[in-house]
Design an enzyme around this catalytic site. Structure first.
Site, PDB file in Angstrom:
ATOM      1  CG  ASP A 282      -3.495  -1.051  -3.712  1.00  0.00           C
ATOM      2  OD1 ASP A 282      -3.753  -1.510  -4.844  1.00  0.00           O
ATOM      3  OD2 ASP A 282      -4.384  -0.797  -2.875  1.00  0.00           O
TER       4      ASP A 282
ATOM      5  CG  HIS B 297      -4.064  -5.908  -2.364  1.00  0.00           C
ATOM      6  ND1 HIS B 297      -3.178  -5.002  -1.818  1.00  0.00           N
ATOM      7  CD2 HIS B 297      -5.192  -5.201  -2.639  1.00  0.00           C
ATOM      8  CE1 HIS B 297      -3.744  -3.810  -1.775  1.00  0.00           C
ATOM      9  NE2 HIS B 297      -4.972  -3.900  -2.264  1.00  0.00           N
TER      10      HIS B 297
ATOM     11  CG  HIS C 273      -5.854   1.724  -5.261  1.00  0.00           C
ATOM     12  ND1 HIS C 273      -6.083   3.086  -5.227  1.00  0.00           N
ATOM     13  CD2 HIS C 273      -6.578   1.219  -4.250  1.00  0.00           C
ATOM     14  CE1 HIS C 273      -6.896   3.377  -4.233  1.00  0.00           C
ATOM     15  NE2 HIS C 273      -7.208   2.258  -3.617  1.00  0.00           N
TER      16      HIS C 273
ATOM     17  CG  ASP D  52      -1.994  -1.106   1.078  1.00  0.00           C
ATOM     18  OD1 ASP D  52      -2.869  -0.993   0.207  1.00  0.00           O
ATOM     19  OD2 ASP D  52      -1.928  -2.096   1.840  1.00  0.00           O
TER      20      ASP D  52
ATOM     21  CG  ASP E 199      -7.313  -3.885   0.173  1.00  0.00           C
ATOM     22  OD1 ASP E 199      -7.206  -2.674  -0.118  1.00  0.00           O
ATOM     23  OD2 ASP E 199      -8.309  -4.552  -0.109  1.00  0.00           O
TER      24      ASP E 199
ATOM     25  CG  HIS F 298      -4.288   1.899   3.945  1.00  0.00           C
ATOM     26  ND1 HIS F 298      -4.386   3.128   3.315  1.00  0.00           N
ATOM     27  CD2 HIS F 298      -4.229   0.982   2.949  1.00  0.00           C
ATOM     28  CE1 HIS F 298      -4.397   2.952   2.004  1.00  0.00           C
ATOM     29  NE2 HIS F 298      -4.303   1.656   1.759  1.00  0.00           N
TER      30      HIS F 298
END
Length: 457
Positions: A50, A152, A86, A9, A183, A185
């Site tokens: 991500d 993820h 993302h 991330d 994924d 955070h």
């Protein structure tokens, strides 16, 4: 023993709050992780998805990422990664490009051996497609003492979960010692079916709700144990959170007082207001924070304040009245009034306005240069103020209201009048709206249920 950095991330390319500085911050946070990896001489950097904030990262973001990955390659530290929601594309992924450049390895069903630990990968899978998902992985190599799955998604038993971790582990063809996830955070670790399942968290704050320090995991695979520890990133952009509980009767002065109590230099300042106090003007508070050196300032007023006036009356101004008032204020020359008449003429097509105005200016210059002299100073209320707009209005009344003036004509006239005045002033640069935004491309192109925790910012 195998020691790896588990990160994810990183959301490189995210121009948070429309700030170019914040965009650079996300890349620099990733660079800090890689520098730590080189300094600690870890066996690999594992990225749980991500890497980018968008499936179409900018060229500068790609160049910066390649530069950081080359740092790892020069130190002979492999970069193993999966694709997050993302950055996920329908065809080849950016990870495939980095793999072709020799800078990364995309994890999948085939194990990648790092010392005595085999790493497998599972890219983000939309919830609508998981019913048909099979957890078939190639057999564990004989020389592997440990196995780890990198994926993820929002797995149970963590917040916002929509992925059944027990099902994934039970149906998998490999017995994993650890599942390294991205994924969510928020960093966290739990044990599911005798397997350690852990989130590393994001490397930069992708929303104001992410108040804890950012960082990554250090994972040690040794003998029959898996040890997971947390390391923070000290070089990320400082966020200053100012929480204000307004008592009854308190207002903006109290909020500003609290803001002044903090060192805001180069920080992202998030002011959260709650309580029973008076309504506040967020713009004034944000301006104060910026004046005190903040990079970005945002005010979140979480109170459900009643409307001061429930009965809202809406009216629309007459465009002719607006033009008439504007012309009075400007005191235009006779030439300008004739141009006004030409622009507003119903008999003249829009495509011919430019040529007609140019022709009329030439005629006036040849016949009467005094027509371009400014009109004498007059007050808007003077009875002798007569413009083309006034004349048209009088004609409309005289004709019983049948000669209506189109609103578009009024706009053309106002623009023509404004152009004469604005020519004497320097142009003003437009201000950029720096409200925090999210990209519509952040979600999967075909599924509405592909949001990550970062999407809730």
């Amino acid at each position: 023993m195998t020691r790896v950095i588990h990160t994810g991330d990183t959301h490189i390319g995210y121009q948070q709050y429309n700030s170019p500085d914040r965009r650079r911050d996300f890349l620099e946070a990733f660079r800090s992780v890689v520098e730590d990896a080189v300094a600690d001489d870890v066996d690999a950097v594992i990225h749980a998805g991500d890497l980018f904030h968008d499936r179409r990262p900018g060229l500068v973001d790609l160049q910066g990422t390649v530069d950081v990955l080359r740092t790892l390659a020069d130190a002979d530290i492999p970069f193993l990664a999966v694709v997050g929601n993302h950055e996920s594309k329908r065809d080849a992924q950016w990870l495939d490009l980095f793999a072709d450049l020799g800078l990364a390895t995309r994890l999948g069903a085939e194990p990648i051996l790092v010392d005595d630990t085999a790493f497998y990968g599972l890219d983000f899978v939309p919830r609508s497609r998981r019913d048909d998902l099979t957890y078939d992985f190639d057999a564990l190599p004989d020389e592997a003492a440990h196995a780890s799955l990198v994926s993820h998604g929002l797995f149970e038993p963590f917040a916002h979960a929509d992925w059944d971790t027990e099902t994934a582990l039970a149906e998998s063809t490999v017995d994993f010692d650890a599942v390294l996830l991205g994924d969510n955070h928020t960093p966290d670790t739990a044990e599911v079916l005798d397997t350690w399942v852990t989130y590393c968290g994001s490397t930069e704050r992708a929303s104001a709700s992410e108040r804890e320090d950012r960082g990554y995991n250090l994972v040690d695979f040794e003998d029959d144990e898996v040890a997971i520890s947390r390391r923070g990133l000290s070089s990320t952009r400082e966020f200053v959170f100012v929480d204000v509980e307004l008592a009854d009767g308190e207002g903006i002065d109290r909020v500003q007082e609290r803001v002044r109590q903090h060192d805001l230099a180069d920080a992202v300042v998030i002011v959260t207001v709650e309580g029973e106090g008076r309504p506040i003007a967020p713009a004034a508070i944000e301006e104060l924070a910026i004046d005190r050196g903040a990079l970005v300032a945002r005010v979140n007023d979480r109170r459900d304040l009643p409307d001061e006036d429930d009965d809202v009356s809406v009216s629309f101004a007459n465009p002719d009245d607006a033009v008439r008032e504007r012309i009075r204020e400007m005191g235009l020359s006779n030439a300008a009034l004739e141009i006004d008449e030409t622009v507003r003429s119903d008999d003249l097509a829009d495509s011919n306005v430019r040529d007609a105005v140019e022709r009329r200016v030439r005629e006036l210059l040849e016949d009467d240069e005094s027509a371009f002299e400014p009109a004498p100073e007059r007050e808007p209320g003077d009875e002798d103020v007569t413009t083309v707009a006034d004349q048209l209005a009088e004609e409309t009344v005289a004709n019983g209201g049948t000669d209506q003036v189109d609103a578009a004509d009024a706009d053309r006239s106002a623009n023509a009048a404004d152009s004469e005045e604005s020519a004497a002033h320097d142009p003003v640069e437009p201000t950029e709206d720096d409200a925090a935004t999210g990209s519509a491309d952040d979600a999967d192109e075909t599924d509405a249920d592909t949001a990550s925790l970062g999407d809730f910012a």
